[in-house]
Each structure stands twice: as C-alpha cells, then as structure tokens.
Enzyme design. Structure first.
Site, mmCIF file in Angstrom:
data_model
loop_
_atom_site.group_PDB
_atom_site.id
_atom_site.type_symbol
_atom_site.label_atom_id
_atom_site.label_comp_id
_atom_site.label_asym_id
_atom_site.label_seq_id
_atom_site.Cartn_x
_atom_site.Cartn_y
_atom_site.Cartn_z
ATOM 1 N N GLY B 72 0.683 -1.300 0.072
ATOM 2 C CA GLY B 72 -0.220 -0.166 0.004
ATOM 3 C C GLY B 72 0.958 1.366 -0.039
ATOM 4 O O GLY B 72 0.127 2.501 0.043
ATOM 5 N N GLN B 73 2.070 1.221 -0.076
ATOM 6 C CA GLN B 73 3.080 2.412 0.172
ATOM 7 C C GLN B 73 2.865 3.044 -1.419
ATOM 8 O O GLN B 73 2.483 2.418 -2.379
ATOM 9 C CB GLN B 73 4.392 1.930 0.249
ATOM 10 C CG GLN B 73 4.799 1.450 1.747
ATOM 11 C CD GLN B 73 6.166 0.995 1.656
ATOM 12 O OE1 GLN B 73 7.053 1.554 1.081
ATOM 13 N NE2 GLN B 73 6.241 -0.374 2.208
ATOM 14 N N GLY B 74 2.846 4.436 -1.053
ATOM 15 C CA GLY B 74 2.494 5.437 -2.213
ATOM 16 C C GLY B 74 3.358 5.069 -3.325
ATOM 17 O O GLY B 74 2.875 4.954 -4.531
#
Ligand SMILES: Nc1nc2c(ncn2[C@@H]2O[C@H](COP(=O)(O)OP(=O)(O)OP(=O)(O)O)[C@@H](O)[C@H]2O)c(=O)[nH]1
Ligand SMILES: [Mg+2]
Lengths: 439, 186
Positions: B72-74
């Site tokens: 889910g990291q940018g």
C-alpha cells in the site's frame, strides 16, 4: 565627550550605557554608583536562526547553529561545545536566513536584511561577498536548488542566482504573509509556496503559477513535507488559529497553465514563413518609391469603372431592359420562376405594382423565343389590372421541342397599350430539358 | 483442465479457484488479514511491510483463494492497476484508526472504481474497517460514510469491522465474499 557620543555614536554601546546617556546630569552619579560593580555587557536579541551541516551532507548529520542578531552580527556555533566558531558582521539586521553547504568544506549563507538588501556570505569571508538591493523590505526567503526566491513588501516575488543576478519577477495579487519551499523528492518537484493576505496560497514552479490553494482564512505559516506516513503533506496555520492539513494526491501533476499574466505561449512559436523572393522585394521597393503615382492611377481607373457602370445602368433603364421599371407612371417589378424538368416547363411570372396607390391598367405580356426550340400556349396576352402592392403570379406552359439537350433564353416583355417601348424586360435562362432523357 | 480434474470438480473434490486483489493504504493491515486467513500452521509470526506485492493462497469451505497482497505504500500503488484485469473480487482494507488518511483511502478507492478495467465489471468488493480494537477507531458505519460507499451502485459491496491481530470479523467478511463469488459463477 558625552555630548559627541550623544550626537553620533560610532562605538556600539551597551543598553546600560545608552540609558546613562539619556539621564539628566543630576541622576547620572547615582546611576553610575548603582551599576559600577557590574561588568558592562552588550546583549543582543536573536532575529533568525538556521542550521549548517558540519562536515557531512546526510539528512541527519551533525549541524552547527547559525544565528543572526539584532546587532547585525552572524554567529556560527559549534554543535558540541556551543562556542562561537565564526562571527560575521552585516551592515543591517538579518531577518531571513538560508544556509547551504557544510561548515568544514564550503558554505554559503544568504541573509535578507531589514534594510531591504540581501547579502551572500561565504566561508572565509568576514564580510558579505555579494549584495542585492531589493527596493523594498523582504518578507520571505526560499531557496530552490541554487536560486533564491525572495518575497518583497511590494507584493512581488523575485528570483536571484547565487551570485545575485536577477532572473525573474512575478507580481502577486496581495501582500505576502509567509513563504515556504515545497520539495517533493519522490516526484522531483520543487516549488515555492506563497501565502497572501487574500487567504490564497500560490504555488510557483520557477515563475509559473502551478496551483492556487484557497484557504478559509489568511494563512500565517506553511510547512510541506512528511507527516506521519504521507510524504506530500502541507500543514498551514491560519490567522484565526486554525490548522489545515492537506495531502498531495498521489496522481497529482502540476502543469504550467497560462495562469500568470504575460505574453501568451503562442507568441513565442516560430511560424514557418517562406523567404522573401527578389520579385517581392523589388515590388515592395517600387511601391514605396512611387506610392503616390500608383494611388493616382488606381483612383483614375476606379472613377472610369464607376462611370462605365453608371452609363450601362442608365442605358438599361432607358431601354427598359431591366426586370423592374422605375418610370414614375408605371413602377413595376417582375421576377420569373421556371419549374419542371421538361420537356414541359411551367413558367411563373410574379408581377407586382410597386407604386403607392396607382393601379396599372392596359398592360400586355409578350414572349420572344426561338420557335424551333420552344412552343407556348399563348405568346401574347393581356394582363388584368394590377392593384398596388399585390403579387400577381401569372403561369404559362412552355414546351421544349428539341431533345438535343439544348436550351435558350426566353425574353419576356411587359408592354403598355399605346407605347412602343416595353416597360420591363426579363431574360429567362431556360434549363435543359431532361424529360426526354428520363422518359 | 484434464478429464480427471473436471471429474473432481463435478464431484466437489476440487475447489474452484478465485483470484482476489487485496488493496488498501500502507499499514492498514492487509498482510495481517491474509495471514490470519491461512491455516494456522502456515501463518507467519512477524509481518513486515510488503514490498511490491506477494501472492498468497488460502481455502474456505467451497473455494480456493489466490490473493494478490499488494503493497500500500505510495510508491507501489501504481502497481495495483496492472492486476485489475485478473481480479475476480477485491478486498479493500482501511485502517479505521487513521482518520487523517481517510481522504487518501477515499482517493485511492475512487481511482480504483473509475479505472476502465474495474468500472464496468460487476466485481464484488469486501471492505474491512480494520483495527477496530484501537481505542478511538471509527466505526464501520462512519468509515463507509467517509468513503461514500453508498455511491457504489453497480457492484456488490460489504463492509465489516475487523481486528486482524485477533482475527475478529474476518470470517464474516470472507463468508460474504464466498457467497458472492458462488452466486456470480452460476
Ligand atoms: N491494533 C491493530 N493493529 C493491526 C491490526 N491489523 C494490523 N495491525 C498492525 O498494523 C501494522 C501493519 O500491518 P500490515 O499487515 O503490514 O499492513 P499492510 O496493509 O500489509 O501494509 P503494507 O504491506 O505496507 O501495504 C502491523 O504492525 C500490524 O500488526 C488490527 O486489527 N489492530
Ligand atoms: Mg503488506
């Protein structure tokens, strides 16, 4: 001696000494005896602070404190012992600082001062190396890469190089309240944010306005960076005590739209214009040299043309060859419509008496045509009385006798009993008969 | 599929396979949820932030799930859309204690729903309002309000509060998902 000090002090004095100079002579003695045991110290107030990496460029490397004071001095403090490592003097009181480089290697301090100047200090220089005169008070200072962006009290934003050369100026719609840099490393985006008294925050990339944030209140401080887990967070505080947090969208792109005033982009696009030919150049020269003669010739020709046109018109009117009559006694108008594809055509003549109140009587219609080509029921007949203003459609049938695909004109004359020349003449260009081909 | 496999399918011996995308912001608990759904002997103890994505498998009574556990990291979120075509269902995990980033979760959800590969697909979406055990976490109703889930009209969706660490609420969600997929297949 005291008088000369009072008039113009060339020596910097402590607060106590200044006070002493203000006193009446009879109070002076008491003041001296009260403070004579204490050493005289000159104290000052810090006006701005920044940090300077000591000898490593890492994000979390050891930094020295850089301090600007009310007395116009800059100090660099050692991070461990808090001793003054370097002291530099400025001609005015520093208000905004920007520091780059490393203390042990090479550094550069840019200081905006209260006298409206920016000074650039380098390592090993006790006095400023460069000076930029702003023309008004600085209200913010942000470094973007190697350039300095300065906000001024005159609602302007200026950009200077490291050496003090001006690159551009942007005019703002309102007074600046605060400024900050915006550095989004992941996107490789660097910009300057300017908050203004009209509650807007403008984002400039170079001199291009790329975004406007509308806050509910005047923004008084700005900070962009990582907050919690989000890299691109902008935190703002407002005059009324509000706190705004904005997170930059992952998919955001900043486009340089034509929001800033100035020449439109299209102006700078080079058009592909062919080279001037010799003929063109010669002609232009000739036009320049003999412009008057050319104009005269043109005017003569124009008058000739007008005369010829008028003459022809007069002739037409005299011979009553036109499809309208302007004779005062019988003003008439006629137009003709041909319908059908042949060999049988319907010819409709629309006749109108254009006089105000005089009916036309004793009118006759006569057709003139090639009898080998066309035949008509009636080639000559009498018209009823024409009441002024009404339209009289008169229909006749024309048969085309040829199947050779030829056509001719039919002439229509409106005659009046007792006059030898026609009142009106109309030439009807008959269409080619296509009926036989179809049949 | 060989004849034997088909036969096994008819007899209900072999479970149908479904591909599921597990999406949501970083730290929302995606990996923790999937880890909890695996049989206890296959569960791992310490969970680290996912890099890129990882593929996991677990089974329910009737189905065999293959889950794409996306990071889910940018900087990895642009990977999501490459798997949209393959997904037959979506699990979207929200950290209901992270109020600040609820707007970011909404933004990502909207981007997801408007993606051409998803927009016209009638694909079930299961939302986990995770970390409900944290003291001032938002309720699943509040989360669904903030994400405007009521605007999703053409897809089946369901939200349930969960605590992935203790495994609460997960079964309820997975049961719903299984029913949806079964209904879809027949
Ligand atoms: N209190 C609480 N903590 C949870 C819950 N679910 C997950 N966590 C914790 O949240 C942290 C992040 O969980 P992950 O499963 O790694 O999150 P993720 O969504 O996979 O994150 P990325 O892989 O970076 O996208 C871990 O420390 C988990 O222990 C929950 O329901 N309650
Ligand atoms: Mg993970």
């Amino acid at each position: 001696m005291l008088e000369s000090l009072r008039d113009k002090s060339e020596v910097a004095l402590s607060v106590k000494s200044l006070r002493y100079l203000l006193l009446d002579p009879n109070e002076m003695e008491g003041y001296v005896s009260l403070y004579k045991m204490q050493p005289i110290k000159r104290q000052t107030i810090i006006t701005c602070m920044a940090t300077l990496k000591k000898n490593m460029a890492d994000e979390d490397a050891v930094c020295c404190l850089v301090i600007g004071t009310e007395s116009g001095d800059m100090y660099i403090l050692d991070p461990e012992a808090f001793t003054v490592q370097a002291k530099m003097a400025l001609p005015s009181v520093p208000v905004y600082l920007d520091v780059t480089g490393q203390y042990d290697v090479e550094f550069r301090i840019t200081v905006a001062c209260r006298n409206g100047n920016i000074y650039i200090l380098r390592r090993e220089s006790r006095r400023p190396r460069y000076c930029v005169e702003l023309g008004s008070q600085p209200v913010g200072l942000v470094r973007v890469n190697k350039n300095m962006v300065v906000g001024c009290a005159q609602d302007t934003l200026h950009c200077y190089t490291q050496k003090g050369k001006k690159l551009w100026t942007v005019f703002l719609p309102a007074a600046i309240t605060t400024m900050a840099g915006m550095d989004h490393a992941a996107k490789g985006f660097q910009a300057v944010m300017v908050a203004m008294a009209n509650s807007q925050v403008h984002v400039y990339r170079d001199k291009h306005l790329v975004n406007i944030i509308l806050a509910q209140d005047v923004v008084t401080s700005l900070c962009f960076g990582r907050y919690g887990r989000e890299d691109g967070t902008l935190i703002m505080t407002t005059k009324g005590g509000g706190l705004l947090i904005k997170i930059l969208k992952r998919t955001a792109v900043f486009e340089e739209k034509d929001m800033s005033p100035g020449p439109p982009l299209a102006q700078s696009i080079r058009l592909n214009i062919p080279k001037k030919t010799k003929l063109y150049v010669d002609q232009t020269l000739r036009e320049r040299e003999s412009a008057v003669a050319m104009h005269r010739t043109f005017q003569t020709d124009l008058y000739r043309l007008r005369l010829m046109a008028t003459r022809a018109y007069a002739r037409v009117l005299e011979a009553n060859l036109a499809p309208f009559s302007s004779s005062l006694s019988e003003p008439l108008k006629m137009n003709a419509v041909v319908q059908g594809i042949g060999p049988c055509f319907k010819l409709t003549l629309n006749l109108q008496n254009t006089s105000a109140n005089q009916p036309s009587i004793n009118l006759l219609i006569s057709f003139m045509y090639d009898e080998n080509l066309y035949s008509m029921e009636r080639g000559f007949f009498k018209l009823p009385m024409l009441v002024p203003g009404l339209n009289y459609p008169i229909q006749t049938v024309v048969d085309c006798r040829s199947d050779k695909g030829v056509a001719d004109t039919i002439k229509v004359f409106v005659l009046q009993v007792g006059r030898s020349s026609p009142l009106l003449t109309a030439h009807i260009n008959m269409p080619v008969s296509e009926g036989l081909v179809v049949a | 599929m060989g004849l034997f496999d088909k036969l096994a399918g008819w007899l209900g011996l072999k479970k149908k396979e479904v591909h599921v995308l597990c999406l949501g912001l970083d730290n929302s608990g995606k990996t923790t949820i999937i880890n909890r759904l695996k049989p206890s002997n296959a569960q791992v103890q310490d969970i680290v932030p996912t890099i890129g994505f990882s593929i996991e498998n677990f089974k329910t009574s009737g189905l065999s799930f293959t889950v794409f556990d996306m990071s889910g990291q940018g900087r990895y979120r642009n990977l999501w859309e490459h798997y949209f075509k393959e997904g037959q269902a979506i699990i979207f995990v929200i950290d209901s204690s992270d109020k600040l980033r609820m707007v970011v979760a909404k933004e990502e959800l909207d981007t997801l729903l408007n993606h051409p590969d998803i927009k016209h697909k009638r694909i079930p979406i299961l939302f986990f309002a995770n970390k409900m055990d944290i003291r001032d976490a938002l309720s699943s109703v509040k989360v669904s309000q903030l994400l405007c889930l009521e605007n999703i009209k053409d897809k089946a969706w369901y939200i349930c509060a969960s605590d992935a660490v203790k495994g609460e609420g997960l079964q309820e969600g997975v049961d719903w998902l299984q029913d949806q997929i079964k209904a879809m297949k027949t």
